[in-house]
Design a protein around this motif. Sequence first.
Motif, PDB file in Angstrom:
ATOM      1  N   ALA A  80       0.825  -1.208   0.000  1.00 24.18           N
ATOM      2  CA  ALA A  80       0.000   0.000   0.000  1.00 24.18           C
ATOM      3  C   ALA A  80       0.861   1.260   0.000  1.00 24.18           C
ATOM      4  O   ALA A  80       0.596   2.219  -0.737  1.00 24.18           O
ATOM      5  CB  ALA A  80      -0.926  -0.010   1.218  1.00 24.18           C
ATOM      6  N   MET A  81       1.906   1.260   0.796  1.00 29.29           N
ATOM      7  CA  MET A  81       2.777   2.430   0.943  1.00 29.29           C
ATOM      8  C   MET A  81       3.499   2.780  -0.354  1.00 29.29           C
ATOM      9  O   MET A  81       3.791   3.946  -0.631  1.00 29.29           O
ATOM     10  CB  MET A  81       3.796   2.144   2.050  1.00 29.29           C
ATOM     11  N   SER A  82       3.785   1.767  -1.155  1.00 25.06           N
ATOM     12  CA  SER A  82       4.604   1.977  -2.350  1.00 25.06           C
ATOM     13  C   SER A  82       3.883   2.767  -3.437  1.00 25.06           C
ATOM     14  O   SER A  82       4.540   3.386  -4.277  1.00 25.06           O
ATOM     15  CB  SER A  82       5.042   0.628  -2.919  1.00 25.06           C
ATOM     16  N   MET A  83       2.554   2.726  -3.463  1.00 21.15           N
ATOM     17  CA  MET A  83       1.837   3.367  -4.564  1.00 21.15           C
ATOM     18  C   MET A  83       2.200   4.851  -4.697  1.00 21.15           C
ATOM     19  O   MET A  83       2.690   5.281  -5.746  1.00 21.15           O
ATOM     20  CB  MET A  83       0.328   3.169  -4.374  1.00 21.15           C
ATOM     21  N   PRO A  84       2.035   5.679  -3.668  1.00 17.85           N
ATOM     22  CA  PRO A  84       2.449   7.076  -3.820  1.00 17.85           C
ATOM     23  C   PRO A  84       3.965   7.246  -3.924  1.00 17.85           C
ATOM     24  O   PRO A  84       4.449   8.066  -4.705  1.00 17.85           O
ATOM     25  CB  PRO A  84       1.902   7.753  -2.553  1.00 17.85           C
ATOM     26  N   GLN A  85       4.718   6.484  -3.144  1.00 19.99           N
ATOM     27  CA  GLN A  85       6.160   6.704  -3.104  1.00 19.99           C
ATOM     28  C   GLN A  85       6.834   6.369  -4.429  1.00 19.99           C
ATOM     29  O   GLN A  85       7.769   7.047  -4.850  1.00 19.99           O
ATOM     30  CB  GLN A  85       6.787   5.881  -1.972  1.00 19.99           C
ATOM     31  N   VAL A  86       6.384   5.324  -5.099  1.00 23.22           N
ATOM     32  CA  VAL A  86       7.025   4.896  -6.336  1.00 23.22           C
ATOM     33  C   VAL A  86       6.443   5.609  -7.558  1.00 23.22           C
ATOM     34  O   VAL A  86       7.156   5.900  -8.512  1.00 23.22           O
ATOM     35  CB  VAL A  86       6.898   3.357  -6.496  1.00 23.22           C
ATOM     36  N   HIS A  87       5.153   5.935  -7.520  1.00 20.84           N
ATOM     37  CA  HIS A  87       4.479   6.396  -8.740  1.00 20.84           C
ATOM     38  C   HIS A  87       4.002   7.844  -8.700  1.00 20.84           C
ATOM     39  O   HIS A  87       3.369   8.296  -9.656  1.00 20.84           O
ATOM     40  CB  HIS A  87       3.281   5.480  -9.040  1.00 20.84           C
ATOM     41  N   ILE A  88       4.295   8.578  -7.635  1.00 17.81           N
ATOM     42  CA  ILE A  88       3.766   9.938  -7.559  1.00 17.81           C
ATOM     43  C   ILE A  88       4.327  10.829  -8.666  1.00 17.81           C
ATOM     44  O   ILE A  88       3.625  11.707  -9.191  1.00 17.81           O
ATOM     45  CB  ILE A  88       4.036  10.555  -6.161  1.00 17.81           C
ATOM     46  N   VAL A  89       5.585  10.628  -9.052  1.00 18.78           N
ATOM     47  CA  VAL A  89       6.166  11.438 -10.130  1.00 18.78           C
ATOM     48  C   VAL A  89       5.448  11.151 -11.444  1.00 18.78           C
ATOM     49  O   VAL A  89       5.041  12.069 -12.172  1.00 18.78           O
ATOM     50  CB  VAL A  89       7.679  11.176 -10.267  1.00 18.78           C
TER      51      VAL A  89
END
Length: 410
Positions: free
Chosen positions: A237-246
């Motif tokens: 769940a945590m990875s969605m914004p951290q990896v794909h926000i750019v």
Amino acid sequence: MSLATADPYVQDGPYAWFRLAISILLSTLGGAGMWAVVIVLPAVQQDFGIDRAGASLPYTATMIGFAAGNYLLGRFVDRYGIVLPVIASAFSLSAGFALAALAPNIWMFTLLQGVLIGLGTSATFGPLVADISHWFVKRRGLAVACAACGNYFAGVLWPSFIQWSLTTTDWRGAYLQIAVICLVTMIPLALILRRPPPETAFSGAAGSGGAGHRSVRLSPSALQWLLVLAGLACCVAMSMPQVHIVAYCVDLGYGVAPGADMIALMTGAGVVSRLATGFLADRIGGVRTLLIGSVLQCAALFLYIPFNGLTSLYLVSLIFGLSQGGIVPSYAVIVREYLPAREAGQRVGLVIMATILGMALGGWLSGLIYDMTGSYQAAFLNGIAWNLLNMTIAVFILMRGRRQDGTVAA
């Protein structure tokens, strides 16, 4: 006992806080392995003449080595202490960065990143966190959170250093500089940690320190694997914004720069979150702290769905950073509260490994869902579903808990 004759080496004593400061420094220095490859990725891509997917392989290899090392070196720490793993980390990082600077192709570069740099970096995260947990009882949650912040501090120090270095040399020169820095700084700092934990740190079958002891109506193995599953789920769940926000910001037409700023905002807020949850864990316990962080992270993920304006994305990213930063250290606190102190290294390392694999799995799943749907909305919903699994596990462990007198916890 008078202040003049008080033992400075007891748990929560002056030496424990000094040791914590050294551990934070080591974690910050050793964290170079996680951040350097991200910063030099465009230069590596150009140097080797490869596409972006190929240039991303070294990061993936680094995370795999980092994940495995947290568990393998954690087992070593339980038997022999933290000094040898950190010294080995210094040599491994130094050799890894130096040899990577001389790599003739992307495959050799990837191998060095995964084996020497990934494994070397791992010694300065989970194993250091487990070691420092033996030196605290009353402030264990805060100490664990502070030690875990070193990884975030590395995300501030090393990108800035590498960007400065690239103004005077190429990425290979920057890697050689990092190799020297790790070798000459980490070994002296590691030798400061030679004193073994006090025997009181290992008293009792589970979490040490008497007053911090908790029990749960689950076998140690069952609780361990529940924590592994929870760690995997929360970090998917945590990875969605951290990896794909750019990429999300680019899709929305805002460009790369705002997405990069949002990552920095998440990281800075994560430091605040880790410190705050450390204080909280000392008062209400690791499981309740984990549940609070998980609920807040889930709420932040929900906010990404309806709010996609630039200002609102900055605000939601701040909320997300404040929510998720303290989740991973909570697992270390739970391990020390419920499981045998003499196995802290391998048990903390196993959960940390699961969280790292969760980040890798979540980043890939979000990309796959985006490719299938053409939108990140379903990817956010996927993250929320995994987050709900984490919350369910936390509630289950909380309901199975006992107080020290044997009564069921409320």
